[in-house]
Design a protein around this motif. Structure first.
Motif, PDB file in Angstrom:
ATOM      1  N   ILE A 157      -9.216   0.300   1.677  1.00 53.65           N
ATOM      2  CA  ILE A 157      -9.734   1.293   2.532  1.00 53.65           C
ATOM      3  C   ILE A 157      -9.680   0.939   3.621  1.00 53.65           C
ATOM      4  O   ILE A 157     -10.009   1.500   4.973  1.00 53.65           O
ATOM      5  N   ILE A 158     -10.181  -0.103   3.536  1.00 60.82           N
ATOM      6  CA  ILE A 158      -9.846  -0.987   5.298  1.00 60.82           C
ATOM      7  C   ILE A 158      -9.215  -0.397   5.790  1.00 60.82           C
ATOM      8  O   ILE A 158      -9.279  -0.869   6.927  1.00 60.82           O
ATOM      9  N   LEU A 159      -7.793  -0.823   5.478  1.00 63.60           N
ATOM     10  CA  LEU A 159      -6.394   0.130   5.727  1.00 63.60           C
ATOM     11  C   LEU A 159      -6.793   0.834   6.710  1.00 63.60           C
ATOM     12  O   LEU A 159      -6.114   1.585   7.534  1.00 63.60           O
ATOM     13  N   ARG A 160      -6.718   2.216   5.751  1.00 61.40           N
ATOM     14  CA  ARG A 160      -7.119   3.189   6.079  1.00 61.40           C
ATOM     15  C   ARG A 160      -7.815   3.796   7.237  1.00 61.40           C
ATOM     16  O   ARG A 160      -7.687   4.049   7.926  1.00 61.40           O
ATOM     17  N   GLU A 161      -8.583   3.276   6.959  1.00 59.98           N
ATOM     18  CA  GLU A 161     -10.181   3.515   7.639  1.00 59.98           C
ATOM     19  C   GLU A 161      -9.206   2.911   9.666  1.00 59.98           C
ATOM     20  O   GLU A 161     -10.285   3.678  10.390  1.00 59.98           O
ATOM     21  N   ASN A 162      -9.136   2.098   9.268  1.00 58.40           N
ATOM     22  CA  ASN A 162      -8.170   1.255  10.815  1.00 58.40           C
ATOM     23  C   ASN A 162      -7.056   1.853  10.926  1.00 58.40           C
ATOM     24  O   ASN A 162      -6.190   1.108  11.626  1.00 58.40           O
ATOM     25  N   GLN A 163      -6.980   3.248  10.354  1.00 59.27           N
ATOM     26  CA  GLN A 163      -5.193   3.730  11.086  1.00 59.27           C
ATOM     27  C   GLN A 163      -3.664   3.201  10.764  1.00 59.27           C
ATOM     28  O   GLN A 163      -2.804   2.851  11.325  1.00 59.27           O
ATOM     29  N   GLY A 164      -4.169   1.733   9.443  1.00 56.42           N
ATOM     30  CA  GLY A 164      -3.022   1.230   8.842  1.00 56.42           C
ATOM     31  C   GLY A 164      -1.600   1.909   8.765  1.00 56.42           C
ATOM     32  O   GLY A 164      -0.696   2.109   8.365  1.00 56.42           O
ATOM     33  N   LEU A 165      -2.221   3.094   8.129  1.00 57.53           N
ATOM     34  CA  LEU A 165      -1.103   3.909   7.412  1.00 57.53           C
ATOM     35  C   LEU A 165      -0.070   4.536   8.599  1.00 57.53           C
ATOM     36  O   LEU A 165       1.135   5.011   8.278  1.00 57.53           O
TER      37      LEU A 165
END
Length: 540
Positions: A157-165
């Motif tokens: 979730i943190i990765l997604r919220e920080n534009q990691g994808l």
């Protein structure tokens, strides 16, 4: 250059070894003696310290690989000298490239442990500093770290919220970063488990890019990891729906046709996972099933097993897919893999054949299966035993199949399965016995092998009795009327006596009823007469 390794290395006595060729010292790196290893590393350190040219020479002589092993050697002195060599050799670009390929980072980081010598800390840090000059090493380490921590949902979730994808997809879209693609894909695979991520990727077009990337890639590990990512995602029903909307079936069918066994097996596993979606199940029929049938003949056991599992899932509760297997000429390869090495392959091939047998035209087109099913019936694996017994039940409704099973000595291992402690094995064995007891010859042979006694024992136990145990017992008696009359003392109105029936009299529980052949060779005695019904005229 003269390489001198005569320096004293406590606690060993000094050993003077001198060589005019660095190659000789490199060979010493494979020595089983710790003293020689320590001195060889020390000499190579001095040789490499003299300049970049010497580092390239050592690289060409193959010194890096044995040194890599020595970095984790149990002897602290050997470890120290080896890491010292790495510390200075990593300054060379070509050496760094090989170190990346060998994936030395974790081994070097391990040398920073508190219990290591301060010199080891110094040179391990130097090696890592040289490696970090190229930022793609840094990236590789970051991706590997994400690959581990992204197994946790909160982290995803943190990765997604920080534009990691977004960053991951930029790496995948950049050809120059192809050495990072496998690790990046592993992180994406973990993220695809979340429906929110899947929906986001579908909306932004990222999912379509990912599938296209997997389909077009020529790197086997990328194809394999992409299929594994789909498998992970497909465990969720919402994800399966999204994947179907994005025509995932076309991508997986393409991966089935690759040259890499790992990718083929992973694609087959993904197809199995997608089978929970009925629309996907139908979508694989035309092109997917024929390719999976071909994979049953693969020399790779893992591929063969994955293909069998996929076909089992595709044909379960799908008569059309079962027919498609037959149309793809899948009967012969399925029968062949009943003798495969892996239990999973055998069990799932049996399942496919059982699924096909639900349609009478298909069942009648399958020949020789009872000869081959005898071996799986004798397996020590409960899953194989269960599926094999179920196959016997499916095909045993045909008189020719029962004759084939009798002639192949298949009734004996079937009766033995009635003793199984596994509920499913025992249940399916009872079912198979009930079906096979449909004719007198088979019923009599089953009774001779002890099936009657075992079934009576099963039916007396509330824990072991099942839906088919009582039916199997009744069927055995109804098709062996002499046994039934001697055992229960009466026949029902539906029991029609034919030639060959005989009244032996009441038998006690546990006493075996002798056959006519066995009785005929006995001498006359004063026991009760045995009444034989035989309306046929005796042959002259």
């Amino acid at each position: 250059q003269v390489v001198n390794i005569s320096r004293e290395v406590p606690p060993f006595d000094p050993i003077s070894i001198e060589s005019k060729k660095a190659a000789t010292v490199v060979l010493m790196l494979n020595s089983p003696e710790e003293e020689v290893l320590a001195k060889a590393c020390d000499a190579i350190y001095k040789f490499a310290s003299k300049g970049d040219e010497n580092k390239v020479t050592l690289l060409s002589l193959g010194a890096v690989e044995p040194l890599f092993k020595l970095v984790s050697h149990e002897d602290p002195l050997v470890r120290r000298n080896a890491i010292m060599v790495f510390g200075i050799m990593a300054s060379n670009n070509d050496v760094r490239k090989l170190l990346r390929e060998l994936d030395v980072t974790n081994s070097v980081i391990a040398r920073l442990a508190p219990e290591e010598d301060i010199v080891v800390h110094e040179f391990a840090s130097l090696c890592l500093a040289h490696m970090a000059v190229e930022y793609t090493i840094v990236q590789l380490l970051a991706l590997k770290t994400f690959g581990v921590i992204s197994n946790d949902r909160e982290t995803r979730i943190i990765l997604r919220e920080n534009q990691g994808l977004d960053h991951l997809f930029k790496i995948l879209e950049t050809k120059e970063f192809n050495d990072l693609h496998v690790e990046a894909l592993a992180v994406v695979a973990n993220c695809l488990e979340d429906v929110d991520t899947m929906q986001l990727l579908q909306q932004t077009g990222g999912l379509k890019k990912l599938l296209s990337f997997a389909e077009m890639s020529t790197i086997p590990d990328i194809q394999k990891n992409a299929a594994k990512a789909i498998t992970k995602a497909a465990y969720d029903p919402e994800n399966r729906k999204i994947l179907h909307e994005e025509e995932i079936e076309k991508c997986l069918i393409t991966l089935l046709g690759t040259d890499n066994d790992g990718a083929k097996a992973a694609a087959s596993q993904a197809i199995s996972a997608m089978c929970e979606n009925l629309a996907s199940k139908d979508a694989f029929r035309v092109q997917g099933i024929p390719q999976l049938v071909q994979l049953l003949s693969s020399e790779n056991e893992a591929v063969k097993e994955a293909a069998a599992i996929a076909l089992a899932d595709l044909t379960t509760a799908s008569p059309n897919n079962a027919s498609a297997v037959a149309e793809a000429e899948g009967i012969e390869p399925l029968i062949n893999v009943l003798s495969a090495k892996r239990d999973g392959t055998v069990a799932n091939a049996a399942t496919v054949l059982t699924n096909m047998a639900t349609q009478e035209p298909l069942r009648l087109s399958i020949h020789g299966i009872m000869n081959v099913i005898v071996e799986p019936l004798q397996s020590t694996n409960s899953l194989v035993q269960s599926k094999a017994a179920l196959t016997v039940a499916a095909f045993g409704c045909d008189a020719d199949a029962r004759t084939e099973l009798r002639n192949a000595s298949g009734l004996e291992p079937l009766v033995k399965l009635l003793h199984s402690k596994n509920d499913e094995v025992r249940r399916n064995a009872c079912w198979a016995v009930m079906v096979c007891a449909s004719d007198e010859l088979t019923a009599v042979e089953l009774c001779r092998l002890g099936a009657l006694d075992i079934l009576e024992e099963i039916n007396l136990s509330t824990g072991r009795k099942n839906n088919f145990s009582e039916g199997a017992l009744d069927k055995l008696l109804d098709n062996n009327l002499s046994q039934k009359y001697s055992q229960v003392g009466y026949l029902s109105s539906s029991n029609i006596i034919t030639d060959g029936f005989y009244d032996y009299g009441q038998v006690k529980p546990g006493v075996k009823l002798l056959s006519l052949e066995e009785l005929s060779i006995q001498e006359l005695n004063d026991h009760r007469a045995i009444i034989l019904v035989n309306a046929k005229l005796p042959e002259v």
